[in-house]
Structure formats: C-alpha cells, structure tokens
Design a protein around this motif. Structure first.
Motif, PDB file in Angstrom:
ATOM      1  N   LEU A 138      14.947 -14.890  36.711  1.00  9.66           N
ATOM      2  CA  LEU A 138      13.834 -14.194  37.356  1.00  9.66           C
ATOM      3  C   LEU A 138      12.624 -14.082  36.437  1.00  9.66           C
ATOM      4  CD1 LEU A 138      15.792 -11.321  39.142  1.00  9.66           C
ATOM      5  CD2 LEU A 138      14.683 -13.263  40.248  1.00  9.66           C
ATOM      6  N   ARG A 139      12.855 -13.730  35.174  1.00  8.28           N
ATOM      7  CA  ARG A 139      11.734 -13.561  34.243  1.00  8.28           C
ATOM      8  C   ARG A 139      11.081 -14.905  33.919  1.00  8.28           C
ATOM      9  NH1 ARG A 139      10.120 -11.904  28.742  1.00  8.28           N
ATOM     10  NH2 ARG A 139       8.584 -10.243  29.064  1.00  8.28           N
ATOM     11  N   THR A 140      11.890 -15.946  33.788  1.00  6.31           N
ATOM     12  CA  THR A 140      11.347 -17.279  33.541  1.00  6.31           C
ATOM     13  C   THR A 140      10.513 -17.748  34.742  1.00  6.31           C
ATOM     14  OG1 THR A 140      13.227 -17.853  32.131  1.00  6.31           O
ATOM     15  CG2 THR A 140      11.933 -19.679  33.006  1.00  6.31           C
ATOM     16  N   ALA A 141      11.014 -17.506  35.941  1.00  4.49           N
ATOM     17  CA  ALA A 141      10.287 -17.893  37.148  1.00  4.49           C
ATOM     18  C   ALA A 141       8.969 -17.131  37.262  1.00  4.49           C
ATOM     19  CB  ALA A 141      11.154 -17.650  38.381  1.00  4.49           C
ATOM     20  N   LYS A 142       9.005 -15.837  36.999  1.00  9.49           N
ATOM     21  CA  LYS A 142       7.797 -15.014  37.072  1.00  9.49           C
ATOM     22  C   LYS A 142       6.762 -15.488  36.060  1.00  9.49           C
ATOM     23  CE  LYS A 142       5.445 -11.323  38.481  1.00  9.49           C
ATOM     24  NZ  LYS A 142       4.849 -11.286  39.837  1.00  9.49           N
ATOM     25  N   THR A 143       7.204 -15.804  34.866  1.00 10.37           N
ATOM     26  CA  THR A 143       6.302 -16.289  33.816  1.00 10.37           C
ATOM     27  C   THR A 143       5.672 -17.623  34.223  1.00 10.37           C
ATOM     28  OG1 THR A 143       7.611 -15.196  32.103  1.00 10.37           O
ATOM     29  CG2 THR A 143       6.147 -16.965  31.386  1.00 10.37           C
ATOM     30  N   ALA A 144       6.482 -18.515  34.798  1.00  8.39           N
ATOM     31  CA  ALA A 144       5.980 -19.824  35.211  1.00  8.39           C
ATOM     32  C   ALA A 144       4.964 -19.710  36.341  1.00  8.39           C
ATOM     33  CB  ALA A 144       7.144 -20.711  35.642  1.00  8.39           C
ATOM     34  N   VAL A 145       5.235 -18.852  37.301  1.00 10.05           N
ATOM     35  CA  VAL A 145       4.344 -18.709  38.458  1.00 10.05           C
ATOM     36  C   VAL A 145       3.035 -18.025  38.073  1.00 10.05           C
ATOM     37  CG1 VAL A 145       4.063 -17.474  40.654  1.00 10.05           C
ATOM     38  CG2 VAL A 145       6.140 -18.784  40.222  1.00 10.05           C
ATOM     39  N   ASP A 146       3.112 -16.995  37.241  1.00  7.79           N
ATOM     40  CA  ASP A 146       1.909 -16.227  36.879  1.00  7.79           C
ATOM     41  C   ASP A 146       1.133 -16.835  35.708  1.00  7.79           C
ATOM     42  OD1 ASP A 146       2.654 -14.529  38.857  1.00  7.79           O
ATOM     43  OD2 ASP A 146       3.066 -12.798  37.575  1.00  7.79           O
ATOM     44  N   GLY A 147       1.809 -17.689  34.939  1.00  5.61           N
ATOM     45  CA  GLY A 147       1.146 -18.285  33.782  1.00  5.61           C
ATOM     46  C   GLY A 147       1.205 -17.428  32.539  1.00  5.61           C
ATOM     47  N   GLU A 148       1.876 -16.277  32.631  1.00  3.65           N
ATOM     48  CA  GLU A 148       2.071 -15.409  31.475  1.00  3.65           C
ATOM     49  C   GLU A 148       3.287 -14.535  31.723  1.00  3.65           C
ATOM     50  OE1 GLU A 148      -1.359 -12.946  31.034  1.00  3.65           O
ATOM     51  OE2 GLU A 148      -1.070 -11.908  32.920  1.00  3.65           O
ATOM     52  N   ALA A 149       3.937 -14.139  30.648  1.00  3.61           N
ATOM     53  CA  ALA A 149       5.142 -13.316  30.771  1.00  3.61           C
ATOM     54  C   ALA A 149       4.779 -11.904  31.224  1.00  3.61           C
ATOM     55  CB  ALA A 149       5.876 -13.263  29.432  1.00  3.61           C
ATOM     56  N   PRO A 150       5.559 -11.333  32.122  1.00  2.00           N
ATOM     57  CA  PRO A 150       5.296  -9.957  32.534  1.00  2.00           C
ATOM     58  C   PRO A 150       5.581  -8.988  31.387  1.00  2.00           C
ATOM     59  CG  PRO A 150       7.397 -10.702  33.412  1.00  2.00           C
ATOM     60  CD  PRO A 150       6.774 -11.894  32.771  1.00  2.00           C
ATOM     61  N   LYS A 151       4.870  -7.874  31.374  1.00  2.00           N
ATOM     62  CA  LYS A 151       5.123  -6.855  30.355  1.00  2.00           C
ATOM     63  C   LYS A 151       6.529  -6.303  30.559  1.00  2.00           C
ATOM     64  CE  LYS A 151       0.278  -5.593  29.832  1.00  2.00           C
ATOM     65  NZ  LYS A 151      -0.762  -4.528  29.945  1.00  2.00           N
ATOM     66  N   LEU A 152       7.288  -6.282  29.494  1.00  2.00           N
ATOM     67  CA  LEU A 152       8.721  -6.028  29.590  1.00  2.00           C
ATOM     68  C   LEU A 152       9.042  -4.705  30.263  1.00  2.00           C
ATOM     69  CD1 LEU A 152      11.422  -7.273  28.971  1.00  2.00           C
ATOM     70  CD2 LEU A 152      11.392  -6.183  26.729  1.00  2.00           C
ATOM     71  N   ARG A 153       8.358  -3.623  29.852  1.00  2.00           N
ATOM     72  CA  ARG A 153       8.676  -2.309  30.397  1.00  2.00           C
ATOM     73  C   ARG A 153       8.413  -2.269  31.913  1.00  2.00           C
ATOM     74  NH1 ARG A 153       6.321   2.871  27.410  1.00  2.00           N
ATOM     75  NH2 ARG A 153       7.631   1.921  25.800  1.00  2.00           N
ATOM     76  N   THR A 154       7.284  -2.819  32.325  1.00  2.00           N
ATOM     77  CA  THR A 154       6.940  -2.861  33.753  1.00  2.00           C
ATOM     78  C   THR A 154       7.912  -3.747  34.506  1.00  2.00           C
ATOM     79  OG1 THR A 154       4.620  -2.592  33.181  1.00  2.00           O
ATOM     80  CG2 THR A 154       5.101  -3.351  35.405  1.00  2.00           C
ATOM     81  N   TRP A 155       8.255  -4.883  33.901  1.00  2.00           N
ATOM     82  CA  TRP A 155       9.146  -5.847  34.545  1.00  2.00           C
ATOM     83  C   TRP A 155      10.527  -5.254  34.795  1.00  2.00           C
ATOM     84  CZ3 TRP A 155       9.332  -9.852  37.439  1.00  2.00           C
ATOM     85  CH2 TRP A 155      10.452 -10.685  37.484  1.00  2.00           C
ATOM     86  N   VAL A 156      11.079  -4.602  33.802  1.00  2.00           N
ATOM     87  CA  VAL A 156      12.406  -3.988  33.947  1.00  2.00           C
ATOM     88  C   VAL A 156      12.389  -2.961  35.080  1.00  2.00           C
ATOM     89  CG1 VAL A 156      14.098  -2.481  32.842  1.00  2.00           C
ATOM     90  CG2 VAL A 156      13.112  -4.394  31.561  1.00  2.00           C
ATOM     91  N   LYS A 157      11.321  -2.186  35.146  1.00  2.00           N
ATOM     92  CA  LYS A 157      11.183  -1.192  36.208  1.00  2.00           C
ATOM     93  C   LYS A 157      11.082  -1.859  37.575  1.00  2.00           C
ATOM     94  CE  LYS A 157       8.160   2.581  37.729  1.00  2.00           C
ATOM     95  NZ  LYS A 157       6.895   3.313  37.460  1.00  2.00           N
ATOM     96  N   ASP A 158      10.303  -2.941  37.668  1.00  2.00           N
ATOM     97  CA  ASP A 158      10.124  -3.652  38.939  1.00  2.00           C
ATOM     98  C   ASP A 158      11.436  -4.274  39.422  1.00  2.00           C
ATOM     99  OD1 ASP A 158       7.457  -2.992  38.951  1.00  2.00           O
ATOM    100  OD2 ASP A 158       6.743  -4.960  38.274  1.00  2.00           O
ATOM    101  N   VAL A 159      12.161  -4.882  38.479  1.00  2.00           N
ATOM    102  CA  VAL A 159      13.426  -5.514  38.844  1.00  2.00           C
ATOM    103  C   VAL A 159      14.424  -4.471  39.324  1.00  2.00           C
ATOM    104  CG1 VAL A 159      15.419  -6.809  37.981  1.00  2.00           C
ATOM    105  CG2 VAL A 159      13.107  -7.481  37.285  1.00  2.00           C
ATOM    106  N   LYS A 160      14.536  -3.380  38.594  1.00  2.00           N
ATOM    107  CA  LYS A 160      15.473  -2.324  38.977  1.00  2.00           C
ATOM    108  C   LYS A 160      15.119  -1.749  40.342  1.00  2.00           C
ATOM    109  CE  LYS A 160      17.612   1.991  37.416  1.00  2.00           C
ATOM    110  NZ  LYS A 160      17.571   2.578  38.778  1.00  2.00           N
ATOM    111  N   GLY A 161      13.822  -1.511  40.562  1.00  2.00           N
ATOM    112  CA  GLY A 161      13.387  -0.956  41.844  1.00  2.00           C
ATOM    113  C   GLY A 161      13.697  -1.883  43.002  1.00  2.00           C
ATOM    114  N   ALA A 162      13.429  -3.180  42.821  1.00  2.00           N
ATOM    115  CA  ALA A 162      13.696  -4.144  43.881  1.00  2.00           C
ATOM    116  C   ALA A 162      15.192  -4.275  44.151  1.00  2.00           C
ATOM    117  CB  ALA A 162      13.103  -5.502  43.509  1.00  2.00           C
TER     118      ALA A 162
END
Length: 254
Positions: free
Chosen positions: A106-130
């Motif tokens: 998921l993190r690799t896909a998000k980084t590839a699509v957005d062109g930059e890695a998501p901020k880790l703290r926000t990303w962990v929260k987003d993944v858990k929420g989803a």
C-alpha cells in the motif's frame, strides 16, 4: 470535475488457437466525477475485457477508438501512468503477491501514484482508519498480498487500496462476486464513502442487481456482444432482474 470518455472502442484478443478474436465492437461511454455507471450483461459479453482494455492489460489490443481522461489520451500511457493519472482497477480475481506485505504494498503504491512518500504518522492513521471502516483485523496489514485471502478479504483489500490511493475514476470488475451479505454491505459502504468524499467516478461491472441495492447507479448500461445494447436509469436494472438478457441476446444474434 473529471471525465472519462470511451469512444468507439474496439479491442481484440489472441485465442488459444492463435487466432485473433474481436471482443469489443465499438463501445461508447462517458463517466463524470460523482457518477456511478453499472455495466450489466451475460457471461462472455466483454465486460471484463472493457475493464482490462481501459486499464492497459497487454493481453488486449486496441484496434480502434479512443479513451480520454480529462482530455488526455489514456491509450498512449503505460499502465503505471494510467494509475498516476487517476485510473483504478479493482480486479475480479486479484492476484497473489508472495513475499510482499499489504502494508509495504500500500505504501509503495501510494508513493508511486503521488510521486512522493506519504508522511508516516498521517499514513499510519489513514491506513488504520480505512481498515477499521472496512472491518479488517489490524494483523491483516502484515500478511502477504492476497496470499491465502478469502474472497471477501481480497475484495475488501481492493476497496482499501481505492480509499487510500484516491483515484479519479474506479473500474470495479465484479467486486460483488464471492461476497456474503455482510461483506457485500461493508464493501458497498466503502465504495459509497470514497465516492462521497472524493467525488469518485465509478464503472461498476456486475451480473446481478444485489450490489445495486447498496451502491445506487445513476446510469445502467446493458452490455451484449461487445457493445452497449441499451442504457437507462436504475429502473433498467430492475427490469433486467425480472426479464434477464434473453431479448438482448436474441437481437444481437439476429
């Protein structure tokens, strides 16, 4: 607002005998942000071919027509460029990826699509929420992608990807297949959530009307013999539930 335009699309596939068979025979379809288009039809009508042709599967050769996303020529893009442009495909039969965890995928896909890695703290929260909203066990994130997953787990994982990647247009190929009633409701809620929050445009491919009780279509297209045979509103789906596809098949073979 985003617009996906499919214009006079023709596509062929090579048969096991080595012959070339035309599957798509002039498909015309326009999907705008916030719209849900249900594609319904019998087995072998070309629905999945339409999904894979738009997504860029190398098995299918486009011989005629256009696919435009916000005016950009999708057919000139590689598969990853199509994803970056905002196209998402939820596959009917998601493939296993041994050795790659859901979390890393998921993190690799998000980084590839957005062109930059998501901020880790926000990303962990987003993944858990989803995952919470899709009623997925947190341990799911450490499993290998689709390896040993049940049908329901595979489909929830597809919707999890969609929630996190935030595409403009989602092509959902029989997302309802193999789901029990509870899983169908959870998956449908996920689709509706992304549509409402992100203005997602949806091409929902299905045989049956049961998912349409939860994901309300704005338009219904009857797909027969590689093209759209009829289109209308939600009432068309109810009619198909009662009458089936016989009259369309008869007309197509006439």
């Amino acid at each position: 607002m985003s617009v996906l335009e499919i214009k006079d699309l023709h596509a062929t596939v090579e048969t096991p005998e080595g012959d070339t068979k035309e599957i798509l025979k002039g498909v015309n379809l326009t999907i705008k942000s916030g719209e849900t288009h249900a594609i319904m039809g019998p087995n072998g009508s070309g629905k999945s071919t339409l999904a894979y042709a738009v997504a860029g599967h190398p098995k299918y050769e486009i011989t005629q027509g256009e696919v435009l996303l916000d005016g950009e020529d999708v057919l000139e893009m590689s598969v990853d460029e199509r994803a970056k442009a905002g196209l998402f495909l939820a596959m009917q039969y998601p493939v296993e990826v041994p050795g790659v965890t859901v979390s890393n995928f998921l993190r690799t896909a998000k980084t590839a699509v957005d062109g930059e890695a998501p901020k880790l703290r926000t990303w962990v929260k987003d993944v858990k929420g989803a995952m919470d909203q899709l009623r997925m066990d947190p341990k799911f994130a450490e499993r290998n992608v689709n390896e040993g997953f049940s049908g329901g787990e595979k489909k929830r994982h597809e919707i999890l990807q969609m929630e996190l990647l935030k595409p403009k247009m989602a092509i959902l190929d029989e997302t309802d297949s193999g789901l029990d009633v509870d899983a169908l409701r959870v998956v449908s809620e996920g689709i509706n959530r992304v549509k409402e929050n992100e203005g997602l445009g949806v091409m929902l491919i299905t045989h049956y009307t049961r998912i349409l009780r939860y994901v309300k279509p704005d338009f219904v297209h009857v797909f027969v013999n590689g093209r759209v045979a009829e289109q209308g509103g939600p009432e068309l789906a109810a009619r198909l539930e009662e009458e089936g596809y016989d009259r369309f098949l008869t007309a197509a073979n006439a």
